[in-house]
Scaffold this active site. Structure first.
Site, PDB file in Angstrom:
ATOM      1  N   GLU A 145       1.604  15.354  22.769  1.00  0.00           N
ATOM      2  CA  GLU A 145       2.118  14.556  21.894  1.00  0.00           C
ATOM      3  C   GLU A 145       3.307  15.308  21.108  1.00  0.00           C
ATOM      4  OE1 GLU A 145      -0.972  11.967  20.068  1.00  0.00           O
ATOM      5  OE2 GLU A 145      -1.313  13.612  19.103  1.00  0.00           O
ATOM      6  N   GLY A 172       4.395   9.255  14.702  1.00  0.00           N
ATOM      7  CA  GLY A 172       4.522   8.482  13.454  1.00  0.00           C
ATOM      8  C   GLY A 172       5.897   8.228  13.094  1.00  0.00           C
ATOM      9  N   ASN A 227      -6.514   7.090  17.292  1.00  0.00           N
ATOM     10  CA  ASN A 227      -6.845   8.210  15.959  1.00  0.00           C
ATOM     11  C   ASN A 227      -6.758   7.614  14.815  1.00  0.00           C
ATOM     12  OD1 ASN A 227      -6.838  10.403  14.530  1.00  0.00           O
ATOM     13  ND2 ASN A 227      -5.001  11.316  15.374  1.00  0.00           N
ATOM     14  N   LYS A 284      -7.090   8.822  11.757  1.00  0.00           N
ATOM     15  CA  LYS A 284      -6.469   9.783  10.921  1.00  0.00           C
ATOM     16  C   LYS A 284      -7.060   9.679   9.535  1.00  0.00           C
ATOM     17  CE  LYS A 284      -2.220  10.177  13.512  1.00  0.00           C
ATOM     18  NZ  LYS A 284      -0.790  10.509  13.370  1.00  0.00           N
ATOM     19  N   SER A 296       3.949   7.499  18.621  1.00  0.00           N
ATOM     20  CA  SER A 296       4.671   6.303  18.527  1.00  0.00           C
ATOM     21  C   SER A 296       4.553   5.353  19.810  1.00  0.00           C
ATOM     22  CB  SER A 296       6.093   6.217  18.064  1.00  0.00           C
ATOM     23  OG  SER A 296       6.215   7.002  17.046  1.00  0.00           O
ATOM     24  N   HIS A 330      -4.935  18.896  17.164  1.00  0.00           N
ATOM     25  CA  HIS A 330      -3.863  18.021  16.894  1.00  0.00           C
ATOM     26  C   HIS A 330      -2.701  18.604  15.966  1.00  0.00           C
ATOM     27  CE1 HIS A 330      -1.751  14.617  15.017  1.00  0.00           C
ATOM     28  NE2 HIS A 330      -2.123  13.746  15.836  1.00  0.00           N
ATOM     29  N   GLU A 338      -1.086  17.702  13.427  1.00  0.00           N
ATOM     30  CA  GLU A 338      -1.430  17.709  11.960  1.00  0.00           C
ATOM     31  C   GLU A 338      -2.362  18.762  11.451  1.00  0.00           C
ATOM     32  OE1 GLU A 338      -2.068  13.284  11.783  1.00  0.00           O
ATOM     33  OE2 GLU A 338       0.100  13.117  12.219  1.00  0.00           O
TER      34      GLU A 338
HETATM   35  P1  PGA Z   1       1.369   7.751  16.333  1.00  0.00           P
HETATM   36  O1  PGA Z   1       0.171   8.947  16.209  1.00  0.00           O
HETATM   37  O2  PGA Z   1       0.912   6.835  17.178  1.00  0.00           O
HETATM   38  O3  PGA Z   1       1.196   7.030  14.807  1.00  0.00           O
HETATM   39  O4  PGA Z   1       2.759   8.249  16.480  1.00  0.00           O
HETATM   40  C1  PGA Z   1      -0.097   9.385  17.263  1.00  0.00           C
HETATM   41  C2  PGA Z   1      -1.134  10.653  16.946  1.00  0.00           C
HETATM   42  O5  PGA Z   1      -0.838  11.290  16.014  1.00  0.00           O
HETATM   43  O6  PGA Z   1      -2.103  10.745  17.733  1.00  0.00           O
END
Ligand code: PGA
Length: 231
Positions: free
Chosen positions: A159, A165, A6, A8, A195, A90, A92
């Site tokens: 997640e 992140g 992803n 983003k 992560s 997601h 976010e």
């Molecule tokens: P990350 O993000 O690997 O940077 O923690 C995962 C995600 O949001 O899908």
């Protein structure tokens, strides 16, 4: 295993093309035929990419064919790039862009109707995690409100928001317990995200009910993503 990247709001069309070129060169020779790769670049990076080694999907779209929805992208625009894979739910989008469960369920129903492959994301906050597994499961189950969990073309990405992140991955015990509980509720492939990186992929992918990973930060350069895929 399923490996999903992803991006983003990172990468341009040019850098995505370069990335996919590097990925393709390596996967052609080394991809385990049982593994499946998905790449979710930003919408502006869509192009005529074709490869049997990976599938390009979108991080979001609006649940409409076309029409008056300023700033959104619908089915007509996705069809131009042969897109039939989408991330929905997601954290976010839920938390920063304010998508409600109702809107998410509408989106799911629309793209299900179109036969899209859906990676449906769920996850709890740290506050909920600290209340224990029962609260976590109650929250995760509430994120299936309005979602047809019998749809055969979808997967779930678990997640934990506190692990996205942050560099703080959920522990093997936390992932194991949560995925075992989730499998009882929804019998679909289960991805873990939060992560995931070269240093923890072996541990995470060895967990019985982890069928794949959804990767943000560590997917941004092809070398670190390949390190995961080919570990
Ligand atoms: P990350 O993000 O690997 O940077 O923690 C995962 C995600 O949001 O899908």
């Amino acid at each position: 295993m399923i490996y999903a990247a992803n991006f983003k709001t990172n990468h341009t069309r040019q850098s995505t093309r370069e990335y996919l070129g590097k990925l393709q060169a390596k996967l052609l020779l080394e991809l385990n035929p049982n593994d499946k790769i998905y790449i979710f670049p930003p919408l502006t990076a869509l192009d005529e990419y074709s490869s049997s080694d990976f599938t390009v999907g979108v991080q979001n779209a609006y649940p409409v064919e076309k029409g008056a929805f300023t700033g959104e992208v619908g089915l007509e625009q996705l069809a131009e790039f042969n897109i039939n894979t989408i991330l929905i739910g997601h954290s976010e989008r839920r938390d920063i862009l304010g998508e409600s469960q109702e809107q998410i369920a509408k989106k799911f129903a629309f793209f299900k109707e179109q036969g899209f492959k859906i990676i449906y994301c769920i996850g709890e906050s740290l506050e909920i995690r600290e209340q224990g597994i029962e609260s976590v499961m109650e929250h995760l189950i509430s994120q299936f409100d309005g979602i047809d969990t019998t749809y055969e073309n979808f997967m779930v990405a678990y997640e934990p928001i506190w692990a996205i992140g942050t560099g703080r991955t959920a522990s093997v015990e936390e992932i194991t317990q949560t995925h075992n509980e989730l499998k009882k509720v929804v019998d679909r492939p289960l991805l873990y995200g939060g992560s995931v990186k070269g240093a923890n992929i072996a541990q995470i992918s060895a967990i019985e009910n982890v069928n794949g990973v959804l990767v943000g930060g560590a997917s941004l350069n092809p070398e670190s993503f390949l390190e995961l895929v080919l570990h």
